[in-house]
Write an enzyme that holds these catalytic residues in place. Sequence first.
Site, short mmCIF file in Angstrom:
data_model
loop_
_atom_site.label_atom_id
_atom_site.label_comp_id
_atom_site.label_asym_id
_atom_site.label_seq_id
_atom_site.Cartn_x
_atom_site.Cartn_y
_atom_site.Cartn_z
N LYS A 35 0.92 -1.13 0.06
CA LYS A 35 -0.10 0.29 -0.06
C LYS A 35 0.71 1.20 -0.01
O LYS A 35 2.12 1.11 0.27
CB LYS A 35 -0.99 -0.06 1.15
CG LYS A 35 0.01 0.14 2.50
CD LYS A 35 -1.01 -0.20 3.80
CE LYS A 35 -0.40 -0.13 4.98
NZ LYS A 35 -1.13 -0.68 6.17
N TYR A 255 16.61 30.79 6.39
CA TYR A 255 15.23 31.59 6.70
C TYR A 255 15.27 31.60 8.26
O TYR A 255 15.54 30.54 8.92
CB TYR A 255 13.94 30.57 6.33
CG TYR A 255 13.83 30.88 4.75
CD1 TYR A 255 13.54 31.97 4.23
CD2 TYR A 255 13.84 29.70 4.01
CE1 TYR A 255 13.27 32.12 2.95
CE2 TYR A 255 13.56 29.85 2.48
CZ TYR A 255 13.12 31.05 2.01
OH TYR A 255 13.20 31.07 0.45
C1 PLP Z 1 -0.36 -1.69 6.83
C2 PLP Z 1 -0.52 -3.22 7.19
C3 PLP Z 1 0.16 -4.15 7.57
C4 PLP Z 1 1.82 -4.06 7.44
O1 PLP Z 1 2.15 -3.32 8.54
P1 PLP Z 1 3.91 -3.20 8.77
O2 PLP Z 1 3.82 -2.74 10.18
O3 PLP Z 1 4.15 -2.23 7.86
O4 PLP Z 1 4.34 -4.39 8.66
C5 PLP Z 1 -0.24 -5.20 7.81
N1 PLP Z 1 -1.76 -5.24 8.02
C6 PLP Z 1 -2.65 -4.34 7.99
C7 PLP Z 1 -4.00 -4.63 8.26
C8 PLP Z 1 -2.22 -3.27 7.50
O5 PLP Z 1 -2.83 -2.21 7.43
#
Ligand code: PLP
Length: 358
Positions: A35, A255
Amino acid sequence: MKPFPRAEISAEALRHNLVRLRQFAPKSRVFAVVKANGYGHGLLNVAQCVTDADGFGLARLEEALQLREGGVKAKLLLLEGFFRQSDLPLLIEHNIDTVVHHESQVEMLEQAELSSPVTVWLKVDSGMHRLGIAPDDFDVIYQRLMECDNVAKPIHLMSHFACSDEPDNAMTARQIQVFEQLTENLPGDRTLANSAGALYWPSSRADWIRPGIALYGVSPVMGDVGRNHQLIPAMSLVSRLIAVRKHKAGESVGYGAYWTAQKDTRLGVVAIGYGDGYPRNAPEGTPVLINGRRVPIVGRVSMDMLTVDLGQDAEDKVGDEAELWGQALPVEEVAEHIGTIAYELVTKLTPRVAVCLD
Ligand SMILES: *Cc1c(COP(=O)(O)O)cnc(C)c1O
């Protein structure tokens, strides 16, 4: 010529990290979580590198459709599920699994007219209290899904941890117990573990693990780095010096004239700033790697540039590379200076940063 700033992505590191995660959970299959544009590493880049993953985890339908458009055939799972009834035909057309975490999704499934059933992962709220069916409601919801012809059988089962990144926090064991009691004797696959679960909680590994951050070579745990688990950081954020200036004691820089030199020195100007996703609130002393040395940021990070104190005798030149994070400067460490987590740094790079796979 290589663009800059750029995020260099190591295909070899990504593949290595998947192999390493399988060593932690040899009996589990792996949903590689990609994602948020593969945590900033490029959605298709990552999917096309880790072709050995058993499936991919996404947050949004649009992300899953991009993978299908890119020719990815593997199993896909929407971790937050579908949002609208009109999403359902797309799940079938493109063969995408969905989480069901809320009664409203059950209603949409019951009301839809679909050409074939959808593969469902029913999410239990075992203690995170963000998404998921409360234990008290589980039996009723499970029965409704069992009776719904739009739901493929068996129904798969999942949950998510609130504190698995704290290896001493007893909450994770309680969550595992709640999940196991509720789902005992039910058919279907089970998945609980994010990266921290896969690394630290053997009893959470179940049929599928869902690592995100560890796949990118980064530790989910504060004060820790991926290297401690033989993971290799997959991203190096690189730019270069566009100016090296003699700077006198008592002169300020940037700045707000926010920092003043205590002694004569040389300042380097690096072409990266908050317009690229490097946080403006990075404090004085946040390290940048130049010619193998860690040098501190001084003055405010601006939109397109930041300044570093190279030291009085520095021989660094215009055009030399600067690494903001990477294998020799863990992003976890930079995040700690800035007061955030590595997840946020890697996912917040803007489109102005070229993502280059090598
Ligand atoms: C984002 C997510 C993961 C992965 O989490 P990490 O901490 O990056 O390994 C796993 N399960 C769900 C439901 C998530 O939303």
